[in-house]
Design a protein around this motif. Structure first.
Motif, PDB file in Angstrom:
ATOM      1  N   LEU A  13     -59.779  43.167  64.106  1.00  0.00           N
ATOM      2  CA  LEU A  13     -58.635  43.918  64.034  1.00  0.00           C
ATOM      3  C   LEU A  13     -58.766  44.124  62.459  1.00  0.00           C
ATOM      4  CD1 LEU A  13     -55.506  42.509  65.813  1.00  0.00           C
ATOM      5  CD2 LEU A  13     -57.185  45.248  66.576  1.00  0.00           C
ATOM      6  N   GLU A  14     -58.814  45.220  62.056  1.00  0.00           N
ATOM      7  CA  GLU A  14     -58.835  44.559  60.063  1.00  0.00           C
ATOM      8  C   GLU A  14     -56.965  44.936  59.524  1.00  0.00           C
ATOM      9  OE1 GLU A  14     -60.025  48.138  56.660  1.00  0.00           O
ATOM     10  OE2 GLU A  14     -61.696  47.279  58.374  1.00  0.00           O
ATOM     11  N   ALA A  44     -49.939  45.005  68.865  1.00  0.00           N
ATOM     12  CA  ALA A  44     -49.127  44.542  67.070  1.00  0.00           C
ATOM     13  C   ALA A  44     -48.557  42.805  67.579  1.00  0.00           C
ATOM     14  CB  ALA A  44     -47.712  45.197  68.190  1.00  0.00           C
ATOM     15  N   TYR A  45     -48.805  41.926  68.245  1.00  0.00           N
ATOM     16  CA  TYR A  45     -49.162  41.119  68.425  1.00  0.00           C
ATOM     17  C   TYR A  45     -49.985  40.161  67.577  1.00  0.00           C
ATOM     18  CZ  TYR A  45     -49.197  35.870  69.799  1.00  0.00           C
ATOM     19  OH  TYR A  45     -49.245  34.416  69.911  1.00  0.00           O
ATOM     20  N   ARG A  46     -50.921  40.966  68.196  1.00  0.00           N
ATOM     21  CA  ARG A  46     -52.562  40.086  66.965  1.00  0.00           C
ATOM     22  C   ARG A  46     -52.090  40.612  65.717  1.00  0.00           C
ATOM     23  NH1 ARG A  46     -54.770  36.252  70.773  1.00  0.00           N
ATOM     24  NH2 ARG A  46     -56.017  37.775  72.238  1.00  0.00           N
ATOM     25  N   MET A  47     -51.548  41.341  65.023  1.00  0.00           N
ATOM     26  CA  MET A  47     -51.578  41.988  63.725  1.00  0.00           C
ATOM     27  C   MET A  47     -50.090  41.642  63.323  1.00  0.00           C
ATOM     28  SD  MET A  47     -52.301  45.868  63.981  1.00  0.00           S
ATOM     29  CE  MET A  47     -53.624  46.762  63.378  1.00  0.00           C
ATOM     30  N   GLY A  48     -49.329  40.876  63.757  1.00  0.00           N
ATOM     31  CA  GLY A  48     -48.439  39.724  62.942  1.00  0.00           C
ATOM     32  C   GLY A  48     -47.669  40.874  63.499  1.00  0.00           C
ATOM     33  N   PHE A  49     -46.659  41.730  64.001  1.00  0.00           N
ATOM     34  CA  PHE A  49     -45.725  42.403  64.203  1.00  0.00           C
ATOM     35  C   PHE A  49     -44.912  41.852  64.696  1.00  0.00           C
ATOM     36  CE2 PHE A  49     -48.260  46.878  63.908  1.00  0.00           C
ATOM     37  CZ  PHE A  49     -48.592  46.297  62.412  1.00  0.00           C
ATOM     38  N   GLY A  50     -44.899  40.563  65.215  1.00  0.00           N
ATOM     39  CA  GLY A  50     -43.803  40.124  66.045  1.00  0.00           C
ATOM     40  C   GLY A  50     -44.301  37.829  65.876  1.00  0.00           C
ATOM     41  N   VAL A  51     -43.426  37.424  66.379  1.00  0.00           N
ATOM     42  CA  VAL A  51     -44.644  36.139  66.309  1.00  0.00           C
ATOM     43  C   VAL A  51     -44.324  35.439  67.779  1.00  0.00           C
ATOM     44  CG1 VAL A  51     -42.891  35.092  64.561  1.00  0.00           C
ATOM     45  CG2 VAL A  51     -41.571  35.353  66.704  1.00  0.00           C
ATOM     46  N   SER A  52     -44.609  36.515  68.747  1.00  0.00           N
ATOM     47  CA  SER A  52     -44.335  36.451  70.240  1.00  0.00           C
ATOM     48  C   SER A  52     -45.079  37.925  70.303  1.00  0.00           C
ATOM     49  CB  SER A  52     -43.802  36.292  71.220  1.00  0.00           C
ATOM     50  OG  SER A  52     -42.368  36.100  71.269  1.00  0.00           O
ATOM     51  N   ALA A  87     -47.070  34.583  59.198  1.00  0.00           N
ATOM     52  CA  ALA A  87     -47.651  33.248  59.366  1.00  0.00           C
ATOM     53  C   ALA A  87     -48.848  33.935  60.316  1.00  0.00           C
ATOM     54  CB  ALA A  87     -46.792  33.257  61.049  1.00  0.00           C
ATOM     55  N   ALA A  88     -49.113  34.823  60.558  1.00  0.00           N
ATOM     56  CA  ALA A  88     -50.200  35.958  61.242  1.00  0.00           C
ATOM     57  C   ALA A  88     -51.166  35.579  60.785  1.00  0.00           C
ATOM     58  CB  ALA A  88     -49.565  36.516  61.946  1.00  0.00           C
ATOM     59  N   GLU A  89     -51.157  35.879  58.892  1.00  0.00           N
ATOM     60  CA  GLU A  89     -52.207  35.762  57.923  1.00  0.00           C
ATOM     61  C   GLU A  89     -53.043  33.969  57.916  1.00  0.00           C
ATOM     62  OE1 GLU A  89     -52.743  37.905  53.345  1.00  0.00           O
ATOM     63  OE2 GLU A  89     -50.440  37.092  54.220  1.00  0.00           O
ATOM     64  N   SER A  90     -51.700  33.850  57.692  1.00  0.00           N
ATOM     65  CA  SER A  90     -51.932  32.018  57.645  1.00  0.00           C
ATOM     66  C   SER A  90     -52.895  31.618  58.876  1.00  0.00           C
ATOM     67  CB  SER A  90     -50.782  30.743  57.898  1.00  0.00           C
ATOM     68  OG  SER A  90     -50.066  31.048  58.507  1.00  0.00           O
ATOM     69  N   ARG A  91     -53.053  32.055  59.850  1.00  0.00           N
ATOM     70  CA  ARG A  91     -53.352  31.367  60.413  1.00  0.00           C
ATOM     71  C   ARG A  91     -55.236  32.768  60.860  1.00  0.00           C
ATOM     72  NH1 ARG A  91     -48.949  31.172  63.933  1.00  0.00           N
ATOM     73  NH2 ARG A  91     -48.862  33.210  64.837  1.00  0.00           N
ATOM     74  N   GLY A  92     -55.009  33.699  60.537  1.00  0.00           N
ATOM     75  CA  GLY A  92     -56.676  34.558  60.619  1.00  0.00           C
ATOM     76  C   GLY A  92     -55.916  35.463  61.370  1.00  0.00           C
ATOM     77  N   PHE A  93     -56.685  36.614  61.712  1.00  0.00           N
ATOM     78  CA  PHE A  93     -56.130  38.147  61.879  1.00  0.00           C
ATOM     79  C   PHE A  93     -58.076  37.699  63.095  1.00  0.00           C
ATOM     80  CE2 PHE A  93     -53.803  39.237  58.761  1.00  0.00           C
ATOM     81  CZ  PHE A  93     -52.560  39.475  59.295  1.00  0.00           C
ATOM     82  N   PRO A  94     -57.949  38.512  63.743  1.00  0.00           N
ATOM     83  CA  PRO A  94     -59.360  38.864  65.067  1.00  0.00           C
ATOM     84  C   PRO A  94     -60.312  39.213  64.329  1.00  0.00           C
ATOM     85  CG  PRO A  94     -57.260  38.961  66.693  1.00  0.00           C
ATOM     86  CD  PRO A  94     -56.265  38.784  65.179  1.00  0.00           C
ATOM     87  N   ALA A  95     -61.321  39.129  64.996  1.00  0.00           N
ATOM     88  CA  ALA A  95     -62.411  40.203  64.317  1.00  0.00           C
ATOM     89  C   ALA A  95     -62.324  41.878  64.351  1.00  0.00           C
ATOM     90  CB  ALA A  95     -63.588  39.479  64.288  1.00  0.00           C
ATOM     91  N   GLY A  97     -52.680  48.516  60.075  1.00  0.00           N
ATOM     92  CA  GLY A  97     -54.176  47.821  60.343  1.00  0.00           C
ATOM     93  C   GLY A  97     -54.366  48.676  61.685  1.00  0.00           C
ATOM     94  N   ILE A  98     -56.327  48.106  61.324  1.00  0.00           N
ATOM     95  CA  ILE A  98     -57.183  49.232  62.157  1.00  0.00           C
ATOM     96  C   ILE A  98     -57.441  48.454  63.557  1.00  0.00           C
ATOM     97  CG2 ILE A  98     -59.122  50.806  61.952  1.00  0.00           C
ATOM     98  CD1 ILE A  98     -58.037  51.260  59.247  1.00  0.00           C
ATOM     99  N   PHE A  99     -57.075  48.862  64.669  1.00  0.00           N
ATOM    100  CA  PHE A  99     -57.732  49.011  65.563  1.00  0.00           C
ATOM    101  C   PHE A  99     -59.391  49.300  65.505  1.00  0.00           C
ATOM    102  CE2 PHE A  99     -59.123  48.589  70.569  1.00  0.00           C
ATOM    103  CZ  PHE A  99     -58.439  47.752  71.042  1.00  0.00           C
TER     104      PHE A  99
END
Length: 209
Positions: free
Chosen positions: A174-175, A105-113, A164-172, A183-185
């Motif tokens: 995750l979609e 959830a954090y990696r997907m940007g559902f929370g800032v931390s 904020a998460a979108e601006s930094r980019g998501f891990p490979a 998103g999809i794991f």
């Protein structure tokens, strides 16, 4: 429920590096690690302190626990699961920690931390494959669809976290569809995709004593 109540910035300073526990503050010059790059406490600025082999292993374990917000008992359980899986125990450990629902959830940007993402999960704000899950330690599997409830997605802080998460980019691995708040794991992360500052081998050595 037990939890670590130590100040977040103090934890980062104790490990001597950014653990990204305070959300956006960690990406600014207000980060305490940049302002006071020494351990907390009255002896924190003393130099020349050398750790034993055991001390180095223990510090690495504590650092990983703090990064993922996992208590000792939980960490030992995940380590035991990693030992039972095929492959290298250290890499399995990191993969299982990254597959925790609060971390995904954090990696997907559902929370800032991670702490904020964990709160979103606990407050029934997340669906997995259309089913509500409020357990932060839930093990997400490849192919699972993780989605925010519409009411949660409409909150201002959630929108800000997603942007904020979108601006930094998501891990490979995750979609993520930011507009839909889901998103999809896709797969477990490869070791090279994870921070090189983590030395999981030291944790394996520690528990092998």
């Amino acid at each position: 429920m037990a939890r670590n109540l130590d100040a977040k910035c103090r934890q980062c300073r104790r490990e001597g590096e950014k653990l990204f526990l305070k959300g956006e503050k960690c990406f600014t010059d207000k980060c305490s690690v940049e302002r006071r790059a020494y351990a907390p406490g009255q002896h924190g600025q003393k130099s020349g302190q050398r750790l034993s082999g055991y001390g180095t292993q223990l510090r690495e374990k504590q650092k990983i626990r703090r990064i993922y917000g996992v208590l000792e008992r939980q960490f030992r359980k995940v380590f035991g699961d990693a030992e039972r899986k095929k492959g290298q125990t250290g890499e399995n450990l990191l993969k299982l920690l990254e597959a925790r629902l609060d971390t995904v959830a954090y990696r997907m940007g559902f929370g800032v931390s991670r702490a904020e993402a964990r709160q979103v999960v606990r407050h029934n704000g997340v669906l997995i494959n259309g089913r509500r899950v409020d357990i932060p330690s839930y093990n997400v599997r490849p192919g699972d669809v993780i989605q925010l409830l519409e009411s949660t997605r409409g909150q201002l802080r959630t929108k800000a976290a997603l942007e904020a998460a979108e601006s930094r980019g998501f891990p490979a691995w995750l979609e993520v569809d930011v507009k839909a708040g889901k998103g999809i794991f896709k797969s477990y992360p490869a070791r090279e995709d994870l921070p090189p500052s983590i030395n999981e081998g030291l944790v394996v050595e520690l528990y092998s004593r």
